[in-house]
Write a protein that holds these residues in place. Structure first.
Motif: not given
Length: 358
Positions: A64, A94, A99
């Motif tokens: 992050r 992720c 993401m």
């Protein structure tokens, strides 16, 4: 709390096994791509567990704050999707960060080569469970044998292997199998034959040199210890989990792996009696099993025998007594059951005596 010491376990890489220095220099040109997470599949039968624990929290916060510094390693499959080789924890982090894509190095390698690389990369983790080591060692050994077998087939047909001469690659692979897994020259030469396919085990530890006590500088485990880890893959999942939890030690667990269809009986006795076999007991079980004499009664006799740190326990035999106990009562609880019954009967006798005096 003291910081846990990192377990440094390193295998020689595929490049070191199958390529020259010049080829390794050329291979440094990596192909890094942004790949959608939805197109990445986990490695089949991945032996290492991905946990949402404190370490995962740290990894999530690191990505992050700084992004994904080290790309994952994948290979492209025939169906156009990608198979994760190294980076399962990074993939999970992720996903937790919602993401869409992650940086990956895409390699064009075979399934067996990917298996070896997957094991190598994950052995750098700070904590590895016995079950993870067990399946990792076995997967890597099986993959190495498959590669050697394919090399020999190509050599017989006068072909290269992966665009490179077979001879030097075979020599490096054979040296590795002898050093890391203790395979004798005869065993290595037998790889790819019908006898080798029928018996895909490392072989028993013994004086004949089938598994020599060769200490591996790279992995930190001797070939004997590697053989013990591979034997753990023969345990039922419940017993293997007890090894991971430290409830069963490594040596007795290895002997229990030979009990095959009696393993479930051992596990049930462990739960029922709240006791686990030591190495001596497991060895005796193995000998009886191999002689075809390991009955449930024999298992109970071994499991319930007094150990130095245990108090003497009373064992009742015979149908006349046994049928009086509840069916679900553990053998170890029979003494308490009898004591309670005797106390109850004693109070009954006292009441009867008082009634007779009136």
């Amino acid at each position: 709390m003291a910081k846990e010491k990192r377990e440094e376990i390193q295998f020689p890489s595929l490049d070191e096994l199958f390529s020259s220095q010049e080829e390794r220099e050329d291979a440094k040109l990596k192909r890094i791509y942004e790949i959608p997470l939805t197109e990445i599949d986990p490695f089949p039968d991945h032996p290492y567990k991905v946990r949402d624990d404190e370490d995962m929290d740290h990894l999530v916060e690191s990505i992050r704050a700084q992004g994904l510094i080290t790309p994952a390693t994948v290979r492209k499959k025939k169906d156009g999707r990608y198979e994760m080789i190294s980076g399962h924890r990074r993939l999970r982090a992720c996903q937790l960060l919602n993401m869409d894509k992650m940086k990956c190095e895409v390699l064009e390698i075979s399934k067996d080569e990917a298996t070896i690389m997957m094991v190598e990369s994950n052995f750098q983790r700070s904590k590895i469970l016995p079950s993870e080591k067990a399946f990792a060692y076995k997967m890597r050994l099986d993959a190495m044998k498959m590669l050697v077998s394919r090399m020999r087939e190509n050599q017989k047909k006068g072909r290269d292997f992966g665009g490179k001469p077979v001879g030097p690659q075979l020599e490096r692979a054979a040296e590795h199998l002898g050093r890391e897994y203790g395979l004798s020259e005869a065993e290595i030469q037998a790889i790819g034959t019908s006898s080798s396919r029928e018996n895909n085990d490392v072989g028993p530890v013994g004086p004949q040199g089938r598994i020599r006590d060769v200490v591996s500088v790279q992995v930190g485990d001797s070939s004997r210890q590697i053989h013990r880890y591979i034997r753990l893959t023969e345990l039922i999942p419940e017993l293997l989990e007890m090894v991971d939890e430290g409830k069963i030690a490594m040596r007795p667990a290895v002997e229990l792996s030979y009990l095959e269809h009696r393993q479930r009986d051992v596990y049930n006795l462990i739960l029922q009696e709240q006791c686990t076999p030591n190495h001596s007991q497991a060895l005796r079980m193995k000998k009886l099993y191999q002689a075809g004499e390991l009955s449930i009664e024999a298992l109970e006799d071994i499991m319930l025998e007094e150990k130095p740190n245990q108090k003497e326990r009373i064992v009742f035999r015979g149908d006349r007594i046994a049928k009086l106990f509840p069916r679900d009562l553990p053998l170890s609880k029979r003494e308490d059951f009898v004591a309670a019954a005797m106390e109850h009967y004693n109070r009954f006798l006292q009441r009867k005596a008082r009634d007779q005096e009136r």
